[in-house]
Write a protein that holds these residues in place. Structure first.
Motif, mmCIF file in Angstrom:
data_model
loop_
_atom_site.group_PDB
_atom_site.id
_atom_site.type_symbol
_atom_site.label_atom_id
_atom_site.label_comp_id
_atom_site.label_asym_id
_atom_site.label_seq_id
_atom_site.Cartn_x
_atom_site.Cartn_y
_atom_site.Cartn_z
ATOM 1 N N PHE A 1 26.651 7.650 6.974
ATOM 2 C CA PHE A 1 26.156 7.725 5.603
ATOM 3 C C PHE A 1 25.944 9.197 5.243
ATOM 4 C CE2 PHE A 1 25.004 3.389 6.712
ATOM 5 C CZ PHE A 1 25.315 2.704 5.549
ATOM 6 N N PRO A 2 26.619 9.700 4.193
ATOM 7 C CA PRO A 2 26.398 11.091 3.786
ATOM 8 C C PRO A 2 25.024 11.243 3.122
ATOM 9 C CG PRO A 2 27.870 9.989 2.245
ATOM 10 C CD PRO A 2 27.576 9.003 3.331
ATOM 11 N N ASP A 3 24.571 12.496 3.025
ATOM 12 C CA ASP A 3 23.223 12.763 2.504
ATOM 13 C C ASP A 3 22.951 12.086 1.165
ATOM 14 O OD1 ASP A 3 22.892 14.289 4.707
ATOM 15 O OD2 ASP A 3 23.025 16.222 3.676
ATOM 16 N N HIS A 4 23.945 12.121 0.266
ATOM 17 C CA HIS A 4 23.678 11.598 -1.081
ATOM 18 C C HIS A 4 23.456 10.078 -1.075
ATOM 19 C CE1 HIS A 4 28.070 10.839 -1.070
ATOM 20 N NE2 HIS A 4 27.764 9.854 -1.890
ATOM 21 N N MET A 5 23.805 9.432 0.043
ATOM 22 C CA MET A 5 23.575 7.976 0.130
ATOM 23 C C MET A 5 22.269 7.652 0.860
ATOM 24 S SD MET A 5 27.311 6.436 0.880
ATOM 25 C CE MET A 5 27.616 5.055 -0.176
ATOM 26 N N LEU A 6 21.574 8.672 1.332
ATOM 27 C CA LEU A 6 20.329 8.418 2.068
ATOM 28 C C LEU A 6 19.179 8.266 1.090
ATOM 29 C CD1 LEU A 6 20.818 10.932 5.011
ATOM 30 C CD2 LEU A 6 21.405 8.500 4.900
ATOM 31 N N LYS A 7 19.266 7.234 0.296
ATOM 32 C CA LYS A 7 18.215 7.001 -0.690
ATOM 33 C C LYS A 7 17.868 5.527 -0.732
ATOM 34 C CE LYS A 7 21.665 7.243 -4.336
ATOM 35 N NZ LYS A 7 22.093 7.990 -5.506
#
Lengths: 78, 133
Positions: free
Chosen positions: A53-59
């Motif tokens: 999971f890339p950073d922008h999906m870690l939400k």
């Protein structure tokens, strides 16, 4: 894929409900998943589906329901 | 000026379980090299220190209002001053988010006792929380 997601939620999500009978759009945080449990779910999903999971999906929204998780995995698998 | 607060509570034994299950992948995804070095310097306290630092990162997300954004946990770093007090350092996109939000200052307090670790973060912003009509 949904069955695998449910199995991972059952093992790592620390939900107060049975992951096998959760609605696909049901809010996992409302079902008891903590932020730490969501990290474990993320790491287990990465292992199971061989992705990262890339950073922008870690939400929060990416892990808030079975349907949202499936959508994110499908996006990463292209 | 506006003020926000964030709090988080983490069970230390759950962090130990994550470490046992996911090992280095868990550490490297969440913690900076400095945080890992500090936590592992005292083996008896490693899990408590990692738990307190995870709580600090989550509390910071709440105090910054960034829960809905995609954030790399390593961009929120707990640093220990020579006095023993801990402070937060933001990096990369998270530091930029904080600047965009007008965050002026962040204050952190950590505590752990038995199987629980907790963190409180307070942020001050130059942007008012409620726009004046």
């Amino acid at each position: 894929m949904t069955d695998k997601i449910r199995t991972i939620l059952k093992e790592h999500g620390r939900l107060s409900k049975d992951a096998t009978s959760l609605g696909e759009d049901e809010d996992l945080y409302q079902a008891g998943m903590t932020s730490h449990a969501s990290v474990n779910v993320m790491l287990a999903l990465e292992g199971e589906f061989d992705l990262e999971f890339p950073d922008h999906m870690l939400k929060r929204s990416v892990f808030e329901s079975i349907a949202a998780i499936r959508g994110a995995i499908e996006e990463l698998q292209g | 000026m506006s003020l926000r607060v964030g709090i988080d509570l983490v069970q230390v034994s759950r962090i130990a379980e994550s470490l046992a299950e996911f090992g280095d992948r868990f550490l490297r995804r969440l913690y900076t090299d400095g945080e890992i070095a500090y936590a592992t310097a005292a083996p008896a306290l490693t899990h408590a220190r990692l738990a307190a630092r995870f709580a600090a990162k989550e509390a910071a997300l709440k105090a910054l209002g960034l829960g809905g954004e995609g954030v790399d946990w390593r961009q929120i770093e707990v640093r220990r001053a020579s006095s023993g007090a801990c402070e937060l350092a933001l990096h990369g996109a998270t530091a930029q988010h904080a600047r965009d939000l007008g965050i002026a200052e962040l204050a952190l307090s950590l505590s752990h006792e038995g199987d629980y670790a907790t963190a409180v973060v307070v942020s001050t912003s130059n942007v008012p929380t409620s726009p004046t009509p």
